[in-house]
Enzyme design. Structure first.
Site, PDB file in Angstrom:
ATOM      1  N   GLY A  11       0.886  -1.244  -0.019  1.00 56.87           N
ATOM      2  CA  GLY A  11      -0.156   0.087   0.190  1.00 56.87           C
ATOM      3  C   GLY A  11       0.848   1.165  -0.099  1.00 56.87           C
ATOM      4  O   GLY A  11       2.187   1.078  -0.020  1.00 56.87           O
ATOM      5  N   MET A  13       1.082   3.610   2.222  1.00 54.64           N
ATOM      6  CA  MET A  13       1.854   3.708   3.428  1.00 54.64           C
ATOM      7  C   MET A  13       2.829   2.813   3.647  1.00 54.64           C
ATOM      8  O   MET A  13       3.926   2.970   4.282  1.00 54.64           O
ATOM      9  CB  MET A  13       1.032   3.815   4.699  1.00 54.64           C
ATOM     10  CG  MET A  13       0.422   5.226   5.282  1.00 54.64           C
ATOM     11  SD  MET A  13       1.586   6.470   5.367  1.00 54.64           S
ATOM     12  CE  MET A  13       2.639   5.842   6.538  1.00 54.64           C
ATOM     13  N   THR A  78      -6.949   3.114   9.392  1.00 49.98           N
ATOM     14  CA  THR A  78      -8.102   3.886   9.495  1.00 49.98           C
ATOM     15  C   THR A  78      -9.614   3.308   9.206  1.00 49.98           C
ATOM     16  O   THR A  78      -9.468   2.343   8.682  1.00 49.98           O
ATOM     17  CB  THR A  78      -7.975   5.356   8.875  1.00 49.98           C
ATOM     18  OG1 THR A  78      -7.928   5.168   7.594  1.00 49.98           O
ATOM     19  CG2 THR A  78      -6.801   6.244   9.520  1.00 49.98           C
ATOM     20  N   ASN A 102      -3.426   8.926  13.038  1.00 45.49           N
ATOM     21  CA  ASN A 102      -2.350   9.670  12.057  1.00 45.49           C
ATOM     22  C   ASN A 102      -1.184   9.553  12.918  1.00 45.49           C
ATOM     23  O   ASN A 102      -1.148   9.792  14.061  1.00 45.49           O
ATOM     24  CB  ASN A 102      -2.757  11.163  12.151  1.00 45.49           C
ATOM     25  CG  ASN A 102      -1.965  12.061  11.238  1.00 45.49           C
ATOM     26  OD1 ASN A 102      -0.708  11.964  11.383  1.00 45.49           O
ATOM     27  ND2 ASN A 102      -2.633  12.466  10.247  1.00 45.49           N
ATOM     28  N   HIS A 133      -8.244  15.163   1.164  1.00 46.59           N
ATOM     29  CA  HIS A 133      -7.321  14.030   1.033  1.00 46.59           C
ATOM     30  C   HIS A 133      -7.488  13.777  -0.417  1.00 46.59           C
ATOM     31  O   HIS A 133      -8.236  14.238  -1.054  1.00 46.59           O
ATOM     32  CB  HIS A 133      -7.692  12.594   1.609  1.00 46.59           C
ATOM     33  CG  HIS A 133      -7.238  12.895   2.995  1.00 46.59           C
ATOM     34  ND1 HIS A 133      -8.029  13.311   4.106  1.00 46.59           N
ATOM     35  CD2 HIS A 133      -5.999  12.357   3.699  1.00 46.59           C
ATOM     36  CE1 HIS A 133      -7.161  13.287   5.257  1.00 46.59           C
ATOM     37  NE2 HIS A 133      -6.005  12.674   5.055  1.00 46.59           N
ATOM     38  N   LYS A 137      -8.863   8.042  -1.498  1.00 45.61           N
ATOM     39  CA  LYS A 137      -9.120   7.639  -0.170  1.00 45.61           C
ATOM     40  C   LYS A 137     -10.449   7.261  -0.172  1.00 45.61           C
ATOM     41  O   LYS A 137     -11.489   7.680  -0.273  1.00 45.61           O
ATOM     42  CB  LYS A 137      -9.077   8.949   0.948  1.00 45.61           C
ATOM     43  CG  LYS A 137      -9.024   8.651   2.320  1.00 45.61           C
ATOM     44  CD  LYS A 137      -8.477   9.774   3.355  1.00 45.61           C
ATOM     45  CE  LYS A 137      -8.702   9.483   4.769  1.00 45.61           C
ATOM     46  NZ  LYS A 137      -7.988   8.136   4.998  1.00 45.61           N
ATOM     47  N   GLY A 143      -9.560   9.433   9.552  1.00 45.23           N
ATOM     48  CA  GLY A 143      -9.313   9.182  10.696  1.00 45.23           C
ATOM     49  C   GLY A 143      -8.737  10.197  11.637  1.00 45.23           C
ATOM     50  O   GLY A 143      -8.880  10.460  12.824  1.00 45.23           O
ATOM     51  N   THR A 144      -7.800  11.273  11.054  1.00 43.18           N
ATOM     52  CA  THR A 144      -7.358  12.299  11.657  1.00 43.18           C
ATOM     53  C   THR A 144      -8.134  13.285  12.087  1.00 43.18           C
ATOM     54  O   THR A 144      -8.481  13.878  13.079  1.00 43.18           O
ATOM     55  CB  THR A 144      -6.344  12.824  10.804  1.00 43.18           C
ATOM     56  OG1 THR A 144      -5.071  11.926  10.456  1.00 43.18           O
ATOM     57  CG2 THR A 144      -5.751  13.893  11.667  1.00 43.18           C
TER      58      THR A 144
END
Length: 245
Positions: A11, A13, A78, A102, A133, A137, A143-144
């Site tokens: 992914g 991240m 998230t 985050n 974002h 997404k 989530g943040t």
């Protein structure tokens, strides 16, 4: 040398974390997995800590594997639901778990400032959280954004679920006093922008953070993973890493 097992390795991240570890003098990648992979090979023989950035559906298996291996677990995935958090709580009785919406150190400090502001300003100060974002997404609010809403609610001593306003369309009526509003924008390649607005009659305070690259989240995740090693079983968050809990 700290060995980091990575879940969600292919992914966005996961790739950013791999890049952040490239050439690191004290951290290396351990086993690499993706959502749905067999995690039976995960053990303390090949990893010191687990970092998960996969997806909510994969989280129960990730938690089970980390508990079975007795490894600390950082969860950056998230879009979690109450049953995910219940599973995290159960795991935290056995292993140290750090869960966050985050991993940015800047966002962690922003959350601290938001809670402080909410605690000192009355409900005549309206709170609105705006996030943007990239177009890919899949969850909203981010989530943040939810993290920022939670700390704002905590600052006021209320439960976010009772005051959150996550969607406005049509004739909605006047704004509820004490509500915490959310607006989610999607487009382009934005890594993550968050702005918390405190608005009162005649004045406004804005606290915000802009992520220019996923590298900031990767660096924070690695810092959190290293910090979590050797901690007692329990549930931790990014403020613990910065010592601002």
């Amino acid at each position: 040398m700290t060995r980091i097992a990575l879940i969600g390795a292919r992914g966005r991240m996961g790739q950013a974390i791999a890049l952040a570890l490239d050439g690191s003098p004290d951290c290396i990648l351990g086993p690499l997995f993706d959502a749905g992979d067999d995690l039976s090979g995960l053990s303390s023989a090949n990893a010191d800590v687990v970092v998960d950035f996969s997806n909510p559906a994969a989280l129960p298996a990730v938690i089970d594997a980390a508990v079975r291996a007795g490894l600390p677990l950082v969860i950056g995935t998230t879009g979690l639901e109450p049953d995910h958090h219940a599973a995290i709580d159960r795991a935290a009785a056995t292993i140290p778990v750090l869960q966050t919406g985050n991993t940015s150190l800047g966002v962690t400090l922003l959350a601290h400032l938001v809670q402080e502001a909410a605690a000192r300003l009355g409900t005549d100060w309206d709170i609105e959280i705006v996030e943007m974002h990239h177009r890919h997404k899949v969850d909203a609010p981010s989530g943040t954004a939810l993290l920022l809403g939670q700390v704002a609610a905590a600052g006021r001593g209320v439960d976010l679920a009772t005051v959150a306003d996550r969607g406005r369309d049509g004739v909605t009526g006047a704004r509820r006093e004490g509500a915490i509003g959310f607006a989610s924008l999607r487009g382009g390649s934005v890594a993550g922008d968050h702005n918390v607005i405190f608005a009162a009659e005649g004045e406004r305070i804005e606290l915000g953070h802009r992520a220019e690259s996923r590298a900031i989240f990767a660096r924070g995740a690695v810092k959190a993973a290293r910090w979590l090693i050797g901690r007692a079983p329990g549930r931790y968050a990014m403020p613990d890493v910065l010592g601002i809990s």
